[in-house]
Design an enzyme around this catalytic site. Structure first.
Site, PDB file in Angstrom:
ATOM      1  N   ASP A 253       0.816  -1.223   0.000  1.00 22.18           N
ATOM      2  CA  ASP A 253       0.000   0.000   0.000  1.00 22.18           C
ATOM      3  C   ASP A 253       0.848   1.272   0.000  1.00 22.18           C
ATOM      4  O   ASP A 253       2.022   1.250   0.379  1.00 22.18           O
ATOM      5  CB  ASP A 253      -0.896   0.018   1.246  1.00 22.18           C
ATOM      6  CG  ASP A 253      -2.039  -0.977   1.141  1.00 22.18           C
ATOM      7  OD1 ASP A 253      -2.021  -1.820   0.220  1.00 22.18           O
ATOM      8  OD2 ASP A 253      -2.948  -0.928   1.990  1.00 22.18           O
ATOM      9  N   ASP A 254       0.199   2.364  -0.398  1.00 21.58           N
ATOM     10  CA  ASP A 254       0.673   3.755  -0.244  1.00 21.58           C
ATOM     11  C   ASP A 254       1.718   4.211  -1.276  1.00 21.58           C
ATOM     12  O   ASP A 254       2.070   5.376  -1.307  1.00 21.58           O
ATOM     13  CB  ASP A 254       1.227   4.039   1.166  1.00 21.58           C
ATOM     14  CG  ASP A 254       0.179   3.846   2.255  1.00 21.58           C
ATOM     15  OD1 ASP A 254      -0.961   3.467   1.916  1.00 21.58           O
ATOM     16  OD2 ASP A 254       0.499   4.054   3.432  1.00 21.58           O
ATOM     17  N   HIS A 303      -5.857   3.056  -4.039  1.00 19.74           N
ATOM     18  CA  HIS A 303      -5.850   3.300  -2.587  1.00 19.74           C
ATOM     19  C   HIS A 303      -6.234   4.752  -2.291  1.00 19.74           C
ATOM     20  O   HIS A 303      -5.780   5.326  -1.304  1.00 19.74           O
ATOM     21  CB  HIS A 303      -4.457   2.956  -2.044  1.00 19.74           C
ATOM     22  CG  HIS A 303      -4.388   2.743  -0.564  1.00 19.74           C
ATOM     23  ND1 HIS A 303      -5.367   2.103   0.173  1.00 19.74           N
ATOM     24  CD2 HIS A 303      -3.419   3.086   0.339  1.00 19.74           C
ATOM     25  CE1 HIS A 303      -5.006   2.060   1.443  1.00 19.74           C
ATOM     26  NE2 HIS A 303      -3.836   2.651   1.583  1.00 19.74           N
ATOM     27  N   HIS A 307      -5.874   9.819   0.914  1.00 21.99           N
ATOM     28  CA  HIS A 307      -5.592   8.882   2.001  1.00 21.99           C
ATOM     29  C   HIS A 307      -5.809   9.528   3.370  1.00 21.99           C
ATOM     30  O   HIS A 307      -5.464   8.984   4.403  1.00 21.99           O
ATOM     31  CB  HIS A 307      -4.134   8.383   1.890  1.00 21.99           C
ATOM     32  CG  HIS A 307      -3.842   7.106   2.620  1.00 21.99           C
ATOM     33  ND1 HIS A 307      -3.749   7.021   3.992  1.00 21.99           N
ATOM     34  CD2 HIS A 307      -3.611   5.853   2.166  1.00 21.99           C
ATOM     35  CE1 HIS A 307      -3.472   5.778   4.343  1.00 21.99           C
ATOM     36  NE2 HIS A 307      -3.392   5.046   3.247  1.00 21.99           N
ATOM     37  N   HIS A 395       3.758  -2.206   3.169  1.00 20.43           N
ATOM     38  CA  HIS A 395       3.843  -0.887   2.526  1.00 20.43           C
ATOM     39  C   HIS A 395       5.189  -0.787   1.837  1.00 20.43           C
ATOM     40  O   HIS A 395       6.219  -1.014   2.490  1.00 20.43           O
ATOM     41  CB  HIS A 395       3.671   0.228   3.568  1.00 20.43           C
ATOM     42  CG  HIS A 395       2.341   0.180   4.254  1.00 20.43           C
ATOM     43  ND1 HIS A 395       2.049  -0.737   5.250  1.00 20.43           N
ATOM     44  CD2 HIS A 395       1.205   0.903   4.050  1.00 20.43           C
ATOM     45  CE1 HIS A 395       0.799  -0.557   5.639  1.00 20.43           C
ATOM     46  NE2 HIS A 395       0.257   0.430   4.928  1.00 20.43           N
TER      47      HIS A 395
HETATM   48 ZN    ZN Z   1      -2.654   3.096   3.321  1.00 21.93          ZN
END
Ligand code: ZN
Length: 445
Positions: A253-254, A303, A307, A395
């Site tokens: 993620d991210d 995503h 955020h 991540h």
């Molecule tokens: Zn995230």
């Protein structure tokens, strides 16, 4: 005048009359033949010569007790497409309850859309014995020549495409509330537009011009207006999967970050795949990494854009912006949309599922890598919870996380695990993943 001379004197009038006898007989016979043996279905076996721009035309007729059928169809020498057409023509029948014989007349239009797609629309008309039209139906088949697969509405239109089609419904005198994903399955394409036949009705047609709505166009061809008007990227094939062996999906993620390429290099060495849930600004910043990701056969995930807050706290408009601004950035980078949505903090509800065209992806092993920032701690978390069908959350922003994933690859291989994309995991372990809401289908329509 001798006899001989008399014979030589030809009576031309008589010759002409005698010669006319067989002509009259033949013509008369033909007329009688026409009266007694004429094909009573001739008017139903006509076809449009101008509407067939691709494929080679075939014609079949069938004369049964309850119906007469004339069907024209194209043949392409492409297995998937020919099989779909074959299935359609073999299945044509009437379920109308009629006392008299039905006539079914099927013709088609076909077109190639540049060098990428083929579009075929069958026009099926049903008549009673007096020639009255009982049914007038369109059935279309659309084929991606490069991917060698049949196309659905989501291969043609992207984003919140239902909103777009509904906004155009008024022009066609159609109630926008009746439009759903299900009744947009039937569409025909040309080089400028796509037309949807609502509920297969030949006369209920909504047309979307590519140039007027280019942000909604999902097709990638340099001649077709879209946010990615370039040549299509053809992704690398996935590794061969053994369904009987266990499998896991890594999700990162991210990102993408400066570490993402290094991570993909290591995965490629092990024939392993992963899914990246990316935030919009990082996609814009590293669009070359995203294009490379797609080309190498890794999976794209959405995503959101900022955020910042939980999606469940947003208004409908804010929610759409968070989802589709990121989706646009991903599509601009590589000509492909994300396959899954992962809400920040895993915070989603029915409104999120209704707004997103993507299924929502949760996880089953949370490594808490953002907190521990420790390679061994991440590896231990994975090993302690490892199971067939696991979705591992990491991540790709942290060196410790990337290192942990890379070190896990030989360990997983040793244990007989296949490391796959989320789509592949869904394909083989979908029942379990859905049962525990690790992957929740979209409610978008
Ligand atoms: Zn995230």
């Amino acid at each position: 005048m001798t006899n001989l001379q008399r014979k030589r004197k030809v009576n031309w009038k008589r010759v002409v009359l005698l010669a006319a006898i067989p002509v009259v007989l033949i013509a008369g016979g033909f007329g009688a033949y026409k009266i007694f043996f004429q094909d009573p279905y001739a008017q139903y076996t006509a076809y449009n010569e101008d509407s067939k721009q691709s494929g080679s035309m075939k014609h079949e007729t069938k004369d049964e007790e309850s119906y007469y059928l004339s069907v024209y169809y194209p043949s392409y020498g492409e297995d998937v497409l020919d099989a779909a057409i074959q299935q359609y023509t073999a299945g044509i029948k009437t379920d109308l309850k009629q006392n008299s014989k039905i006539i079914i007349s099927v013709d088609y239009d076909s077109a190639d859309i540049f060098d990428s797609y083929t579009s075929i629309t069958f026009h099926q008309k049903l008549y009673d014995e007096n020639g009255k039209v009982l049914k007038d139906e369109a059935t279309s088949f659309n084929y991606d020549k490069k991917a060698k697969k049949m196309m659905s509405v989501q291969d043609v239109l992207r984003r919140d495409y239902i909103s777009l089609v509904r906004s155009l419904a008024g022009n066609a005198n159609i109630d926008e509330k009746t439009i759903t994903t299900a009744n947009l399955a039937n569409f025909s394409m040309d080089e400028k537009s796509v037309s949807f036949y609502l509920n297969n009705d030949f006369d209920k047609k909504i047309t979307v011009n590519y140039a007027d709505h280019k942000e909604y166009i999902a097709m990638t061809n340099k001649n077709i207006p879209s946010l990615y008007q370039q040549d299509e990227i053809v992704p690398a094939a996935q590794a061969k999967i053994d369904p009987d062996k266990p499998m896991v999906a890594f999700t990162f993620d991210d990102g993408p970050s400066d570490l993402t390429t290094q991570l993909m290099d290591a995965f490629d060495k092990y024939d392993a795949k992963a899914t990246f849930f990316m935030v919009g600004p990082n996609v814009e910043r590293r669009s070359d990494v995203v294009a490379d990701m797609y080309k190498r056969g890794f999976e794209l995930g959405n995503h959101t854009w900022s955020h910042a807050v939980e999606l469940t706290r947003l208004s409908k408009d804010e929610l759409y912006t968070e989802i589709y601004k990121t989706q646009d950035a991903i599509f601009k980078a590589c000509g492909k949309d994300a396959a899954f949505l992962r809400a920040p903090y895993g915070s989603y509800n029915e409104d999120v599922l209704k707004a997103s065209t993507m299924a929502h992806a949760f996880w089953s092993i949370d490594t808490e890598d953002w907190k521990n920032r420790n390679t061994d701690a991440v590896k231990n978390e994975i090993l302690a919870n490892l199971h067939d069908g696991a979705i591992i959350l990491e991540h790709d922003l942290y060196g410790t996380s990337v290192e942990a994933a890379i070190e896990m690859l030989p360990i997983l291989k040793e244990k007989g695990y296949q490391v796959v994309t989320l789509s592949t995991l869904m394909k083989y372990k979908g029942d379990t993943l859905s049962k525990y809401n690790f992957v929740t289908p979209s409610l978008y329509e």
